[in-house]
Design an enzyme around this catalytic site. Sequence first.
Site, mmCIF file in Angstrom:
data_model
loop_
_atom_site.group_PDB
_atom_site.id
_atom_site.type_symbol
_atom_site.label_atom_id
_atom_site.label_comp_id
_atom_site.label_asym_id
_atom_site.label_seq_id
_atom_site.Cartn_x
_atom_site.Cartn_y
_atom_site.Cartn_z
ATOM 1 N N ASP A 171 0.852 -1.185 0.000
ATOM 2 C CA ASP A 171 0.000 0.000 0.000
ATOM 3 C C ASP A 171 0.881 1.226 0.000
ATOM 4 O OD1 ASP A 171 -2.633 -0.810 -0.070
ATOM 5 O OD2 ASP A 171 -2.528 -1.505 2.006
ATOM 6 N N ALA A 220 -17.247 16.994 6.033
ATOM 7 C CA ALA A 220 -17.264 16.274 4.760
ATOM 8 C C ALA A 220 -18.126 17.013 3.747
ATOM 9 C CB ALA A 220 -17.782 14.861 4.961
ATOM 10 N N THR A 275 -18.650 20.557 3.585
ATOM 11 C CA THR A 275 -18.024 21.780 3.061
ATOM 12 C C THR A 275 -16.682 21.499 2.408
ATOM 13 O OG1 THR A 275 -16.963 22.204 5.173
ATOM 14 C CG2 THR A 275 -19.130 23.210 4.811
ATOM 15 N N MET A 297 -13.813 22.041 3.499
ATOM 16 C CA MET A 297 -12.852 23.121 3.729
ATOM 17 C C MET A 297 -12.843 23.448 5.211
ATOM 18 S SD MET A 297 -14.880 26.446 2.291
ATOM 19 C CE MET A 297 -15.442 25.714 0.769
ATOM 20 N N ASP A 302 -9.674 -5.271 2.825
ATOM 21 C CA ASP A 302 -8.519 -6.036 2.382
ATOM 22 C C ASP A 302 -8.709 -7.537 2.549
ATOM 23 O OD1 ASP A 302 -7.024 -3.852 1.637
ATOM 24 O OD2 ASP A 302 -6.217 -3.564 3.649
#
Lengths: 706, 590
Positions: free
Chosen positions: A322, A393, A395, A397, A536
Amino acid sequence: MSTQTPAAPERQQTPAGRERQAISLFQRDIVWRALLDSFKKLDPRVQVRNPVMFVVEIGSVITTVTWLIQVFGGNSLGGGHEPAWYTFVIALWLWLTVVFANMAEAFAEGRGRAQAETLRAMRKETIAKMRDGSTKAAAELARGDIVIVPAGELIPGDGTVIEGIATVDESAITGESAPVIRESGGDRSAVTGGTRVTSDEIVVEITQEPGKSFLDRMIALVEGAARRKTPNEIALNILLAALTLIFMIVVATLRPFGLFAHTPISETTLIALLVALIPTTIGALLSAIGIAGMDRLVRRNVLALSGRAVEASGDVDVLLLDKTGTITIGNRLASEFVPMPGVPESELAEVAQLSSLADETPEGRSIVVLAKQYGIREHDMSTLHADFVPFTAQTRMSGVDIDGRRLRKGAGDAIVELVNREGGSPPPELQAQLDRIGREGGTPLAVARDNQVLGVIYLKDTIKEGMRVRFDHLRAMGIKTVMVTGDNRLTAAKIAEESGVDDFLSEATPEAKLELIREQQSDGRLVAMTGDGTNDAPALAQADVGVAMNTGTQAAREAGNMVDLDSNPTKLIEIVEVGKQLLITRGALTTFSIANDVAKYFAILPAIFVGTWATGVGGHESKSPLHVLNVMGLGSPRSAIVSAIIFNAIVIPLLIPLALRGVRYRPIGASALLRRNLLIYGLGGIIAPFIGIKLIDLVVHNLLGG
Amino acid sequence: MTVTGWLTIALFAVLLTALAIPFGSYLANVYSGKRVFLTPIFGGPERFLYKVLRVDPNREQDWKSYAKSLIVFSLAGWLLLYLILRTQDAFFVPHVLNPLGFESAPWNVTFNTASSFMTNTNWQYYSGETTMSYLSQMIGLTVQNWLSAGVGIVVAIALIRGIIGRTGKSLGNFWQDLVRTILYVLAPLSVLAAIVLVSQGVIANFSHYLTVHTVTGLTQTIAMGPVASQEAIKMVGTNGGGFFNTNSAHPFENPTAFTNFFEMLLVLIIPAALVFAYGRMTGNRRQGYAIYATMILMFLGAAAVAYIAEAHGSPAQHAAGLHTHVIAGSSGGNLEGKEQRFGIAGSALFDVVTTVTSCGAVNSAIESFTGIGGAVPFANLSASEVIFGGVGTGLYSILLYVLLAVFIGGLMVGRTPEWLGKKLEAREIKLAGLGILITPLAALLATALATASHAGRESISKAATGPQGFSESFYAYLSQANNNGSAFAGYTGFIQPNAGNVGSHGVTFADLLGGFDMLLARYVPILFALAVAGALAGKRVTPAGLGTMRTDNGTFVVLLIGVIVLVGALTFFPALLLGPVVQGLTSHLY
């Protein structure tokens, strides 16, 4: 992307190569237990599992019986007038050969057992509090039971956190003292029975069957109780059995041959020759090598759930790694401020710094650090009267409101939208910069003040130090590395190039990862990977060597065939090395064992045929013409045979340390490695016994008094 | 030693290699089903044979089916040969194909002979010119020379197919492989060889034996017969069974130094070419080169030792103060039992050529070699016929050793062993191990029985004492177990007081022990080799990488030589000590 979730205090990762203290071979209790076991294992029911040593044991019994017959006045079996003391000495050393072989195994097991003892001490009887308020003994917990574990208590069994978040002290199994976070939901939901909750309270759904906990499996593994012969071990055992069969026929036919040459050979001498020839060295050390391989992994804090997995790790052709956390340090760091036309760079830097002051993520902190280089003094949040606007999550920002001005940083499109809403218009230069940074593998963060876009912060993936060296090392081992990342192709290509990885899989989904593994496997390659998330699990199960991180989910831990307690993804490299070492040690000692036979022939055969077809013409010469083959100049026939048998026996304990430590693996390419090992163990195996037998003979011959 | 002698050996090695490489490509094409330049000639007969045999050449066989066809075919051949040999006096003798009216040899000798020719051994307890009718020689022994050679080759081809096979379990079709071997490989070579031999003076007729008066006034009978055709396949098929008792020392079998050289090339051409064919069929010619290097190095080593030892002369010669160096008209050295027309080098090299292969033809008396010179054929046989070996036999035998070497060496590079990308697991090791075991064990056990029993000691020649008796017995069973057929003289299984088998009787013990030894050591390894092929066919192939052990470089050649020498030496060292070694270490004559 910059996230505002408080960073979990990541547990300090142990540096690669750190080893758990090897338990010394010479700890008193281990030695005593091993010695005792060496004799206990003389039980023929134990020996029969190892054909080579079983033959030695039968030989020991026959020579002992012969000696007893001689002591009570009978004749030795099979002619050849051997004195009773000779039979006794041979019998004694044959028994010692078996005992030494047992000792090798007992020592290897002893070390594991010592580790198991520490683990077993943790398996205390705890009372589990069920969610419905009742209580149950930990040993009776079944899959699906739901328990509540408050701070300060031991987690009663393996399971998944379904509610809450807590810090857990896992030092008992990992040896790491810093507590780790365990929480419901994410990829850190697995908890292990026997570990202690140090803060908060969690609700755990038990995922183990009674008596089959992680700890139970771990104990069984390190003790060697669950040990089964691996496929390669079985194949090697067959080869050793075939060699044993050849030598049995060689020795059996030697008797009629001897009689034809008027040279009767005693049973004792024939058995001595047989034991000297059959591959006792590798036969004695084979299981110890396997146990020690497991043990070496345990010392690196890796639990192999089967010996087959350890063997397979030596064969790995492709390593899936990964990107995040393995190749790059998990976080992106600010590396450059790119102002829009007409905006001074220092202004951009200042706004960027102010907007990040409250941002405790590594990204946020790196912006503050970079801004310092522009000579911007550090602001103190408390004196600024600023209002902190956290990341969400929605906006995408974050920023601050100071004196009515709104400073924001965030995803390019989110900022564009904001500026448009505020009546401003983003400069055309912005999109060009956002694209350029994305292309180069970086992450752009746009910075805005009210309705004006000031510029872009360039966040870069930082590749861990020394990765290129590691990949070169792997390449030299013949292993291809593939980086797996969710990044786009361009970004992935850039990081792949910078880190020196051989290949990459970009925009990876769990399905794409699984597909990649299947594809490699259908080309005949063995694939190894690490993983932690539930996502996974299918890939871990599909991979030939799947190393689950201990911090991961229970699903991942069950799918893999190894668990890394340190949760260090680069550990795979060491795992592969341990696997290779294990196989090399087997091959090297097999070669050594067979090569030894040459010298043993030169010791024993001239001794047997000392008077055969002596051409005594006129009393000049009453020796066999074969006496010239006594190239070692051994003192007497009997001392020659005894010396060969002693050498054969003591070479076993002498090689125990090598068997447990393993032959060193060097990534110098297969041909060079083969040449090297052939020279050391092949040629060395031919020469060493000539010297060893001669030295022993010097002692033995003197003891016998000529 | 002479420069000419060394040049002969060097030239031989160079010519052999130069001829074998293109011939190997030809073989690879034949067995890959490709069109070759002989297809226009043999394509018709090939299809005709399939029709007669009622064979569908496109039907693929797995290893069991392939083995079944092979065993059925061999068994039928054995019965036919036994019948022919036992009935040579049944019909209206004497006739043109049995002009001297020879009786059949007794059952026990015939059992041995039939087994011997069936297994490509050609061990001969009988003397051809006093035992066999022309008919027996031609449709009995010569036919089996062809068929046994064919069987050996197809097993090697089947094993290669197993090694390279990617899908399924198929090893090809036994009947197709056999027909193609006979038509495209053995026939052209034999025809060519027979013509060359006839041109040099090898006879081919059905004449009555000639009676001539020698210069000293005595009467001598000169045996005749259809020699050339049998001689050709005897060499090409590494059979080695002579038309005459003295085999290739006889001037009608091997008249000149040129035919001697030519016959040696015939013996090695197929075994050598098959190695190159193997490389081509695996898709990596270096695989073939590595095995060829292993073989030729061991071969040249053996040739050098034999030549030096024979040129040096025997200890008895030195003890008597005789000159053994080269003098006018003589090649010097130990000439006892050698033909002057071949000389020391020609005899030593021929001896090595025919004992590394399963040919077993002789042009000189091996028992008259010096101790060390005589130890060379022993050593060659101890290596279990893997240095070139018999046609096909040599390749499939050495491939089993390669498998073993890869297993041990593969571990030492830190991977579970793989061979041409295929993982070697318990099953392959078991099968290859047993396949390798049988021959040495058969040799040792038979020698033990023969030397320990009165019945066995009957066969030792009366003149042989001490180690010589042991050497004779050991060589006899070593040679039969390796399907070689050469003899350390003296050892007998057939008492023949008069020519034509009148009043003759066999030594049942030696005949049967030898016969079973040959059958066991031929067919059991064949079955194991086919089983290995079956186990490998269809195995997943791992692509080679840096960490993979290579089987096509110098390191592997050294490893392979080491394994072959070590297995051979460890198995036979004690027995060798009591025979040739003890004789080589003393000037005492036995």
